[in-house]
Motif scaffolding. Structure first.
Motif, short mmCIF file in Angstrom:
data_model
loop_
_atom_site.label_atom_id
_atom_site.label_comp_id
_atom_site.label_asym_id
_atom_site.label_seq_id
_atom_site.Cartn_x
_atom_site.Cartn_y
_atom_site.Cartn_z
N GLU A 22 35.98 49.17 24.73
CA GLU A 22 37.27 48.08 24.44
C GLU A 22 38.90 48.36 25.20
OE1 GLU A 22 37.97 47.58 20.29
OE2 GLU A 22 35.44 47.39 20.31
N THR A 23 38.46 49.63 25.91
CA THR A 23 39.72 49.98 26.24
C THR A 23 40.08 50.02 27.90
OG1 THR A 23 38.74 52.19 26.06
CG2 THR A 23 40.23 51.96 24.65
N VAL A 24 38.67 49.93 28.48
CA VAL A 24 38.54 49.43 29.92
C VAL A 24 39.55 48.14 29.87
CG1 VAL A 24 37.30 48.56 31.78
CG2 VAL A 24 36.17 49.93 30.22
N LYS A 25 40.56 48.51 30.92
CA LYS A 25 41.40 47.23 31.16
C LYS A 25 41.15 46.29 32.56
CE LYS A 25 46.98 47.01 32.61
NZ LYS A 25 47.22 47.28 33.32
N LYS A 26 41.15 45.53 31.21
CA LYS A 26 41.15 44.12 32.68
C LYS A 26 42.58 43.91 33.39
CE LYS A 26 38.02 41.95 30.04
NZ LYS A 26 37.39 40.36 28.84
N GLU A 27 42.27 42.98 34.92
CA GLU A 27 43.39 43.17 35.07
C GLU A 27 43.83 41.82 34.52
OE1 GLU A 27 43.82 42.73 40.35
OE2 GLU A 27 41.87 42.96 39.50
N ASP A 28 45.50 42.22 34.78
CA ASP A 28 45.89 40.35 34.73
C ASP A 28 46.23 39.97 35.81
OD1 ASP A 28 46.03 41.07 31.88
OD2 ASP A 28 47.44 42.78 32.15
N TRP A 29 45.66 39.00 36.01
CA TRP A 29 46.26 38.47 37.37
C TRP A 29 47.29 37.44 36.41
CZ3 TRP A 29 41.51 36.15 39.42
CH2 TRP A 29 40.36 36.95 39.91
N GLU A 30 48.32 37.18 37.34
CA GLU A 30 49.48 36.42 37.40
C GLU A 30 50.29 35.98 38.02
OE1 GLU A 30 54.00 37.53 36.78
OE2 GLU A 30 52.68 39.12 34.84
N VAL A 31 49.59 34.24 38.41
CA VAL A 31 49.98 33.61 39.20
C VAL A 31 50.96 33.34 40.30
CG1 VAL A 31 50.45 31.24 39.84
CG2 VAL A 31 49.15 31.49 38.36
N SER A 32 51.20 33.99 41.61
CA SER A 32 51.82 34.37 42.77
C SER A 32 53.33 33.43 42.28
CB SER A 32 51.78 34.31 43.77
OG SER A 32 50.50 35.22 44.03
N PRO A 33 54.08 33.45 42.34
CA PRO A 33 56.32 32.81 42.61
C PRO A 33 55.48 31.98 43.91
CG PRO A 33 56.60 34.58 42.99
CD PRO A 33 54.87 35.11 42.58
N THR A 34 56.31 30.52 44.02
CA THR A 34 56.53 30.12 44.62
C THR A 34 57.91 30.14 45.48
OG1 THR A 34 57.16 28.45 43.38
CG2 THR A 34 55.17 28.12 43.86
N PHE A 35 58.50 29.97 46.37
CA PHE A 35 59.64 29.69 46.97
C PHE A 35 59.99 28.53 47.98
CE2 PHE A 35 56.09 32.75 49.18
CZ PHE A 35 56.76 33.02 50.81
N ASN A 36 60.92 29.06 48.60
CA ASN A 36 61.28 27.48 49.80
C ASN A 36 61.48 28.39 50.86
OD1 ASN A 36 59.96 25.91 46.99
ND2 ASN A 36 62.53 24.78 46.98
N ILE A 37 61.63 27.67 51.14
CA ILE A 37 62.03 28.23 53.56
C ILE A 37 62.88 25.93 53.72
CG2 ILE A 37 60.74 30.04 53.08
CD1 ILE A 37 58.73 28.29 55.50
N PRO A 38 63.36 27.04 54.07
CA PRO A 38 64.74 25.30 54.71
C PRO A 38 64.30 25.03 56.07
CG PRO A 38 66.11 28.02 55.31
CD PRO A 38 64.64 27.81 54.73
#
Length: 173
Positions: A22-38
């Motif tokens: 139970e204490t084995v930490k599962k990797e928390d995946w967070e969706v990468s952010p988006t960003f804009n370029i002109p």
């Protein structure tokens, strides 16, 4: 008495094992952010590209639109699509082949790049090189296809070096 001590010992081991599980930490995946370029479109109007990744380091194009109206489009499972990768960094970092390792939520590695001369899935593309575009230090087009919906981590290598990682949420078709 020895049986009781032995049983307590076994229970301790079993409890210890279950606690470790139970204490084995599962990797928390967070969706990468988006960003804009002109950008400036061919007709001279101002617009923006939407990239997913790490601003100022790595990203690939997922949408575009007029200035202030650009929106990201979903990535759909089982549907191949063309994506433009953008990289920012030092010239020496761009020496070598572009390799992308797709990892699904189950931890399985998959080829997600689509070959340039055929529709086979491949791990890597030829040497990246230097080709500035849209404010990035270099760029390269690729095709990609994800076999299943869900979160996917893309480990992006240039040569033998991990350049960055991007986590995307692939939608059901």
């Amino acid at each position: 008495m020895k049986k009781i001590i032995f049983c307590l010992f076994l229970i301790g081991i079993l409890v210890g094992c279950s606690e470790k599980t139970e204490t084995v930490k599962k990797e928390d995946w967070e969706v990468s952010p988006t960003f804009n370029i002109p950008i400036t479109f061919g007709d001279g109007s101002k617009g923006e590209y939407v990239l997913v990744g790490e601003k100022g380091r790595i990203g690939f194009l997922v949408g575009s639109g007029k200035e202030g109206e650009a929106e990201a489009q979903p990535i759909i499972a089982g549907e191949g699509n063309k994506y433009m990768w953008h990289f920012w960094g030092e010239k020496e970092e761009f020496e070598g082949k572009l390799k992308v390792v797709g990892i699904n939520e189950k931890g399985e590695e998959h080829k997600v790049l689509i070959g340039m001369s055929n529709n086979d899935k491949v791990w890597e593309y030829p040497n990246l090189g230097i080709s500035p575009n849209n404010g990035a230090d270099t760029h390269i087009p690729s095709g990609m296809e994800f076999p299943t919906a869900g979160l996917w981590k893309l480990n992006v290598y240039i040569g033998d070096n991990l350049f960055g990682e991007i986590i995307v949420n692939v939608k059901e078709s």
